[in-house]
Each structure stands twice: as structure tokens, then as C-alpha cells.
Scaffold this motif. Sequence first.
Motif, short mmCIF file in Angstrom:
data_model
loop_
_atom_site.label_atom_id
_atom_site.label_comp_id
_atom_site.label_asym_id
_atom_site.label_seq_id
_atom_site.Cartn_x
_atom_site.Cartn_y
_atom_site.Cartn_z
N LEU A 63 82.91 -20.02 123.36
CA LEU A 63 82.36 -20.91 124.04
C LEU A 63 82.01 -20.21 125.29
CD1 LEU A 63 80.77 -23.60 124.24
CD2 LEU A 63 82.97 -24.59 124.80
N MET A 64 83.16 -19.84 125.86
CA MET A 64 83.16 -19.13 127.16
C MET A 64 82.49 -17.95 127.43
SD MET A 64 84.15 -19.08 130.26
CE MET A 64 85.71 -20.25 130.39
N HIS A 65 82.20 -17.18 126.09
CA HIS A 65 81.49 -16.22 126.35
C HIS A 65 79.95 -16.55 126.42
CE1 HIS A 65 79.75 -12.36 123.75
NE2 HIS A 65 79.65 -12.09 125.20
N ILE A 66 79.29 -17.35 125.57
CA ILE A 66 78.09 -17.78 125.51
C ILE A 66 77.65 -18.73 126.90
CG2 ILE A 66 78.40 -20.10 124.23
CD1 ILE A 66 75.47 -19.86 122.95
N ALA A 67 78.77 -19.31 127.40
CA ALA A 67 78.24 -20.35 128.48
C ALA A 67 78.12 -19.32 129.79
CB ALA A 67 79.79 -20.96 128.97
N VAL A 68 78.91 -18.41 130.27
CA VAL A 68 78.67 -17.19 131.04
C VAL A 68 77.23 -16.45 130.78
CG1 VAL A 68 79.48 -15.13 131.94
CG2 VAL A 68 80.93 -16.99 131.57
N ASN A 69 77.17 -16.18 129.68
CA ASN A 69 75.92 -15.48 129.25
C ASN A 69 74.77 -16.24 129.57
OD1 ASN A 69 76.61 -12.87 129.23
ND2 ASN A 69 76.75 -12.99 126.91
#
Length: 227
Positions: A63-69
Motif C-alpha cells: 500500500l505504501m509503494h502504490i501510495a507514494v507512486n
Amino acid sequence: MATYALIAINAVVYAVCFAQAGTGSFYGFVESPVFNNSTLMPLDLVHHEYWRLLTSGFLHLSLMHIAVNMISLYILGTMLEPILGTARFLMIYLTSLFGGSAAVAMLAGEHTATAGASGAIYGLMGAMLVIVLKLKAPPGQVLAVIAINLVISVSVPGISLVGHLGGLAFGTLATVAALYVPELAMGRQTPTVALRRRASSSAWLVMAALLGGAILIGVISPELRPR
């Protein structure tokens, strides 16, 4: 509307992988067939699974990966798409995505799996730099953002530096083609409608060549690796 469409596609793909795996962790996603069949690993390209050059750019590990991107895509996209136009923006995004995949296919370890929209987003950073330079505005802030992100790519384990650099290079070159080739094609001639169309076509041909080159590098690089 390409920015919102790209965000939506990434979100839907993440939701599908999450639902299939039943967890948001990296190791949980290994249970997702969509995730397994879409990540990019140079060894998979040897088996002619070339769709991974594209699909890996729409996968995220957490979730953090997609949120940042997606936050980065929203910020950059809402600034760049109105300037470039939807068609050119989308072309630069895809060229950056395939450029990042090409760098992974050529330089990453054979068994190194990569996923994420970061390569394409780095390409948008390069596009922003080209636009700022063309407008003769101070490029310091854009250069600082790129430098900070590259430092993060080096210092944080598990991040594909080569994928980021490939996306940055191809996105920058595609934007140069979009903005400078028409001027070179027109030269000092009177800018008639017909001349503008030919100049625009020239820019699209160069961008198409960059996109095709990125795809070609991604396809042939694993085959040329020493065994």
C-alpha cells in the motif's frame, strides 16, 4: 485525462493482486497469479514473456509503494499533461515505462524481479526538467527533487536504480523530441499550417523511434547476456 486513467489502472491492478493474495505484503503477493505473471525478471524475457516489459509498470508491492507512486504521478501528471497535451504526455509516460524496463532487462540480475510505476514517474521528472529549461526558468528545484530521489534509490534496499535511470533517460529524450524537434523541423521558415503539421509529425516519429528502441532493447538484451 490520462493522469487519472493511469492512476485508476494502477489502483485496479493493485486491488486485484491484493484480493488474490489476501495480504498487502510483498511475500503475500507471490500468491497472486496476476502479480506472478506480470512482474519483470530478465530471465522471464528469455522465455519470450515480453508483456512483462509493460505490465510490471502497473504492479506495486504494498500500500505504501502504490501510495507514494500515485501521489507522485498525480502531482507530476496534473502539471505536465495540460502543458504537453494528453497524447504527448501519454507517449512520454509509456516511453519512460519501457525505458525503465529496458534498463532492467539489460543491466539487472537475471533473477531480479522488479515492479512499480517508478521508472515512468522518473521519466516525468525528466520531462519536467526539459520544460523548465525550455522556459528558461531556474532548474534548481527540479534537479534537487531528481537528485534526492536518486539518493533514495541508492540507499534504500530493494529499489531498482537501473530501472529509475532508464525511465529518467528515455522520458527526458522523449520530451526533448516533443518540444525541440518541431522547432528544428520548421527552422526559419514561415510557420504555415502545413509546415506545423510536418514538424509535429517529425516529433512523433522521433518519439515513436524512442519507444520502439526501448521495447527492442528490452526484448533482445536478455538474449545477449553471456550464459
